[in-house]
Design a protein around this motif. Structure first.
Motif, PDB file in Angstrom:
ATOM      1  N   ARG A 192      22.296  36.280  -7.640  1.00  0.00           N
ATOM      2  CA  ARG A 192      21.697  37.531  -7.154  1.00  0.00           C
ATOM      3  C   ARG A 192      20.756  38.142  -8.180  1.00  0.00           C
ATOM      4  NH1 ARG A 192      27.037  38.466  -4.791  1.00  0.00           N
ATOM      5  NH2 ARG A 192      27.618  39.569  -6.688  1.00  0.00           N
ATOM      6  N   VAL A 248      20.843  45.360  -5.197  1.00  0.00           N
ATOM      7  CA  VAL A 248      21.499  44.133  -5.668  1.00  0.00           C
ATOM      8  C   VAL A 248      22.786  44.497  -6.411  1.00  0.00           C
ATOM      9  CG1 VAL A 248      21.254  42.075  -7.080  1.00  0.00           C
ATOM     10  CG2 VAL A 248      19.260  43.005  -5.889  1.00  0.00           C
ATOM     11  N   ARG A 270      11.902  42.522  -4.177  1.00  0.00           N
ATOM     12  CA  ARG A 270      13.343  42.274  -4.152  1.00  0.00           C
ATOM     13  C   ARG A 270      14.067  43.481  -3.570  1.00  0.00           C
ATOM     14  NH1 ARG A 270      15.659  39.649  -9.736  1.00  0.00           N
ATOM     15  NH2 ARG A 270      14.564  37.641  -9.671  1.00  0.00           N
ATOM     16  N   ARG A 314      19.542  40.400   5.179  1.00  0.00           N
ATOM     17  CA  ARG A 314      18.556  41.080   4.330  1.00  0.00           C
ATOM     18  C   ARG A 314      17.894  42.229   5.089  1.00  0.00           C
ATOM     19  NH1 ARG A 314      14.971  39.067  -0.008  1.00  0.00           N
ATOM     20  NH2 ARG A 314      13.202  40.485  -0.185  1.00  0.00           N
ATOM     21  N   TRP A 325      18.213  37.780  -1.618  1.00  0.00           N
ATOM     22  CA  TRP A 325      17.985  38.671  -2.748  1.00  0.00           C
ATOM     23  C   TRP A 325      16.662  38.438  -3.470  1.00  0.00           C
ATOM     24  CZ3 TRP A 325      21.303  42.382  -2.298  1.00  0.00           C
ATOM     25  CH2 TRP A 325      22.592  42.127  -1.823  1.00  0.00           C
TER      26      TRP A 325
END
Length: 378
Positions: free
Chosen positions: A66, A17, A13, A162, A113
């Motif tokens: 998220r 975030v 990940r 991303r 995410w």
């Protein structure tokens, strides 16, 4: 191809975030309001109360999208799957609210995410739900093609953002590492200089010990002072790494060398002002002030249009040193949310030494770079 698949499968990940904030609550609230309004005023809606309840079940998923992208996707697209099953059971051509298109936000969040495993499981689940929905709606080929293109565009947009963010983080880490290497190299040179001085003092002490014992005591005191200062500077940078390169055993330029940057015979002119006691700074701080001033001056000369003057002001304020570099020109571009790599490198150097750096338009025009560093590094 297999290696690429494995790499995607083990993709972690993102580590940046953001937490749930005001925009997320506004998004969820706006969707809930739109779903209720549509459910009340739409005349052709079948099973109105059930449709409104199912639509409102998406609200928590929008807030979790998220922090838990896979769970949010399973919940949100699960609602869409339930609608498809109900549509098959009721043999209804049109079922559901248009506002439920917000599930596309959950697909975007999953790809943006989620980890590699979450993306693989979530996209497979979404594909299954979409296929079920198309079968339940007896969608024509044109609608099938349009729906697939829309889903691919949403996923592609998430992939772009991303990996753009990932590239930005990598560049920031590289800049941070470069600054750590530069600080370590400067520390290496400074310590080598101090050790050389200690060696010279020790040799002098050995030479006078038998003739002038009192002089030997003075030499020992000088060695102790030099060694203590060296140890303090080494401890301040103890975990900084450096590359194996040939080093010149002499300390780098410092605040005392800033006067050499002043000039009056070219445009822009450069004025240097030094205030307060600036002679007993920790060596890494002393060098950092010079490097930050030098880089700020270079940026001003390159990017400040129509600048006629650049001012470099350094002053001691208690336990801190404040550097302020100003110009009277016009910046080539307006302020951006992502500073240039030169400014990032300067900020990283200041932060590594326990200080701070800011840069932006001045209140009277021009550009201002201001750094505050501790006189003694932590």
């Amino acid at each position: 191809m297999i290696d690429v698949g494995r790499s995607l499968w083990h993709e972690p990940r993102p580590d940046d975030v953001p937490p749930v904030g005001r925009p997320d609550w506004l998004l969820a609230g706006g969707f809930a309001l739109a779903a209720v309004v549509e459910g009340v005023v739409r005349p052709d809606l079948t099973w109105r109360p059930l449709m409104i309840v199912l639509a409102l079940a998406l609200v928590p998923a929008l807030l979790w999208r998220r922090a838990s992208p896979l769970v949010a996707t399973l919940v949100g697209w699960g609602v869409a799957g339930v609608l498809s099953v109900v549509q098959l059971a009721a043999s209804t051509d049109d079922l559901g609210l248009f506002s439920m298109m917000s599930v596309l936000v959950l697909l975007y969040a999953l790809v943006r995410w989620g980890s590699g495993r979450e993306m693989a499981a979530g996209t497979a689940y979404v594909a299954l739900v979409v296929a079920l929905g198309m079968y339940a709606s007896a969608t024509g080929s044109a609608d099938v093609f349009g729906g697939i293109v829309l889903l691919l565009l949403v996923a592609a947009l998430a992939v772009v953002f991303r990996y753009r963010a990932d590239l930005w983080q990598r560049q920031r880490r590289e800049i941070r590492n470069e600054e750590r290497v530069a600080l370590a190299r400067e520390l290496h040179d400074t310590v080598a200089h101090h050790v050389s001085a200690i060696a010279v003092q020790a040799q002098a002490g050995g030479a006078v010990a038998s003739v002038q014992p009192e002089r030997a005591v003075e030499v020992l005191a000088a060695i102790e002072s030099e060694a203590s200062r060296t140890l303090a500077e080494m401890r301040s940078m103890v975990r900084v790494l450096r590359e194996d390169e040939a080093a010149v055993y002499a300390p780098g330029p410092g605040v005392a060398d800033l006067s050499a940057l002043a000039r009056t015979d070219a445009t822009p002119t450069v004025e240097v002002s030094l205030h307060g006691s600036l002679t007993r700074l920790a060596r890494p701080v002393d060098t950092a002030v010079y490097r930050l001033a030098q880089e700020s001056l270079t940026n001003a000369v390159r990017h400040a249009r129509s600048a006629t003057r650049v001012g470099i002001d350094v002053r001691r304020e208690g336990g801190s040193v404040r550097l302020r570099v100003t110009d009277d020109g016009h910046t080539a571009s307006g302020p951006t949310t992502e500073p240039g790599f030169g400014l990032l490198g300067m900020a990283e150097r200041a932060h590594l030494l326990g200080g701070s750096l800011s840069a932006g338009p001045g209140p009277d025009g021009g550009w201002v770079v201001e750094a505050v560093l501790p006189a003694e590094t932590a």
